[in-house]
Design a protein around this motif. Sequence first.
Motif, short mmCIF file in Angstrom:
data_model
loop_
_atom_site.label_atom_id
_atom_site.label_comp_id
_atom_site.label_asym_id
_atom_site.label_seq_id
_atom_site.Cartn_x
_atom_site.Cartn_y
_atom_site.Cartn_z
N GLY A 40 0.80 -1.21 0.00
CA GLY A 40 0.00 0.00 0.00
C GLY A 40 0.83 1.26 0.00
N SER A 41 2.05 1.21 0.56
CA SER A 41 2.88 2.40 0.63
C SER A 41 3.64 2.66 -0.66
N LEU A 42 3.51 1.74 -1.63
CA LEU A 42 4.29 1.87 -2.86
C LEU A 42 3.51 2.51 -4.00
N GLN A 43 2.18 2.55 -3.86
CA GLN A 43 1.38 2.89 -5.02
C GLN A 43 1.62 4.31 -5.53
N ASP A 44 1.81 5.26 -4.61
CA ASP A 44 1.95 6.64 -5.05
C ASP A 44 3.30 6.90 -5.71
N THR A 45 4.27 6.01 -5.49
CA THR A 45 5.60 6.22 -6.05
C THR A 45 5.78 5.51 -7.39
N GLY A 46 4.77 4.75 -7.80
CA GLY A 46 4.89 4.01 -9.05
C GLY A 46 5.53 2.67 -8.88
N ASP A 47 5.92 2.28 -7.66
CA ASP A 47 6.47 0.96 -7.41
C ASP A 47 5.35 -0.06 -7.39
N PRO A 48 5.68 -1.34 -7.57
CA PRO A 48 4.63 -2.35 -7.65
C PRO A 48 4.03 -2.69 -6.29
N ALA A 49 2.79 -3.14 -6.30
CA ALA A 49 2.23 -3.83 -5.15
C ALA A 49 2.83 -5.22 -5.13
N MET A 50 3.10 -5.74 -3.93
CA MET A 50 3.78 -7.02 -3.80
C MET A 50 2.94 -7.99 -2.98
N LEU A 51 3.04 -9.26 -3.31
CA LEU A 51 2.40 -10.31 -2.54
C LEU A 51 3.34 -11.50 -2.46
N ASP A 52 3.59 -11.97 -1.25
CA ASP A 52 4.37 -13.18 -1.03
C ASP A 52 3.50 -14.15 -0.25
N LEU A 53 3.52 -15.42 -0.65
CA LEU A 53 2.81 -16.43 0.13
C LEU A 53 3.40 -17.80 -0.13
N PHE A 54 3.18 -18.68 0.83
CA PHE A 54 3.57 -20.07 0.66
C PHE A 54 2.30 -20.87 0.43
N SER A 55 2.19 -21.48 -0.73
CA SER A 55 1.00 -22.25 -1.07
C SER A 55 1.38 -23.30 -2.10
N MET A 56 0.59 -24.37 -2.19
CA MET A 56 0.85 -25.46 -3.12
C MET A 56 2.27 -25.99 -2.96
N ASP A 57 2.71 -26.00 -1.70
CA ASP A 57 4.01 -26.54 -1.32
C ASP A 57 5.17 -25.79 -1.95
N THR A 58 4.99 -24.49 -2.18
CA THR A 58 6.07 -23.71 -2.78
C THR A 58 5.92 -22.25 -2.40
N PHE A 59 7.00 -21.50 -2.51
CA PHE A 59 6.98 -20.07 -2.25
C PHE A 59 6.55 -19.36 -3.53
N MET A 60 5.58 -18.46 -3.42
CA MET A 60 5.09 -17.69 -4.56
C MET A 60 5.29 -16.21 -4.28
N SER A 61 5.55 -15.46 -5.33
CA SER A 61 5.66 -14.00 -5.19
C SER A 61 5.10 -13.33 -6.43
N PHE A 62 4.48 -12.19 -6.20
CA PHE A 62 3.79 -11.47 -7.27
C PHE A 62 4.11 -9.99 -7.17
N GLN A 63 4.26 -9.35 -8.32
CA GLN A 63 4.37 -7.89 -8.37
C GLN A 63 3.41 -7.40 -9.43
N ALA A 64 2.64 -6.38 -9.08
CA ALA A 64 1.62 -5.87 -9.99
C ALA A 64 1.57 -4.35 -9.92
N TYR A 65 1.34 -3.73 -11.07
CA TYR A 65 1.30 -2.27 -11.16
C TYR A 65 -0.12 -1.81 -11.47
N GLY A 66 -0.55 -0.76 -10.79
CA GLY A 66 -1.87 -0.20 -11.04
C GLY A 66 -2.49 0.36 -9.78
#
Length: 366
Positions: A40-66
Amino acid sequence: MKYTKLSFIFLCLLLTLSACGDVPASADAASPPAGAAEAGSLQDTGDPAMLDLFSMDTFMSFQAYGADAESALSNVSAMITSLDSQLSVTNESSEIYQVNHASGASVTLSGATADLLSKALALGRNTDGALELTSYPLSRLWGFTTGEYQIPTQSQIDSLLPLVDDSQITLSDQTVTIPKGAQLDLGAVAKGYAGDQAAEILQSHGVSSALLNLGSSTIHAIGPKPDGSDWRIAIQDPEDTSAYAGVVSISDRSVNTSGGYERYFEGEDGKIYWHILDPKTGYPADSGLRSVTILSDSALTGDGLSTALFVMGLDKAVSYWQDNGGFDFILITADGEIYLTEGAEACFSPLGKYVNAPLHVIRHAD
């Protein structure tokens, strides 16, 4: 017996390149930067929103802009968590566990699980059984699901092979029936399906640029990078896990890789046995390939085909592509040669020892 589990695409965020050793400076990342700020603190700077989670027996990470990317990723997290809870083969409350322990009785599935199963069965039929969802008993026999690794006897394998037959699965709307003793495992396609669903959620929230890492073997790009350039994804060298075989440049595509080096054990006979099994023989697929990378619009298709083509081997993989199309591939053989489709040629750059490796471009037959 020795056991090694290695991720076969290791990607690093350009922002933290120094933490990634000798990853090519041009390769982008699906992994989050260390100590990243809250999305949430990244949106105004143009940096991506980030999501990290462990699911399906693996580490997942996501970056999205908007503007709505943070909310979209929250929905993605809930979707993946829910999907994982339904697809687990070990969670006694999951739908797949219930199917596997129904002793031949019918089980009603949720809409998402039924949708995934339907699409996966269709893909398996189209690959002539190179992808079989009922291979779980064989994987368990070899110890790839339990950690109790062994080289089974021929009689043990022969006793299970009749159960490895997806044609025995009956799916009507959301009701599934499998024979007593047969067991489903959707692990070969689950992450790809989650990637496709995540992309739909993000795009419905107006996200037009995102990179989804669903456990290294499944990378899905939405649109180009915010600056309009392609995402650059490194492909692991199957013979040297500290090196890279090449980089692919993609936008709006999925990159899915399967290799014999990602999960394997060394038997007491000194041979290496990997987890990708040939459903027809019950043994690790000995197809002459060491790595299969699929470039596809659908992460589910890429997930399933990376396994299926590894089982098929070079000649059948080429024939399958020429007959079906709709995707591109990069194949690395046991002798270090590269075979890739004409579409992949335009976006692939070899690295390291593969710069001078024999490279064969496969084109559609006239």
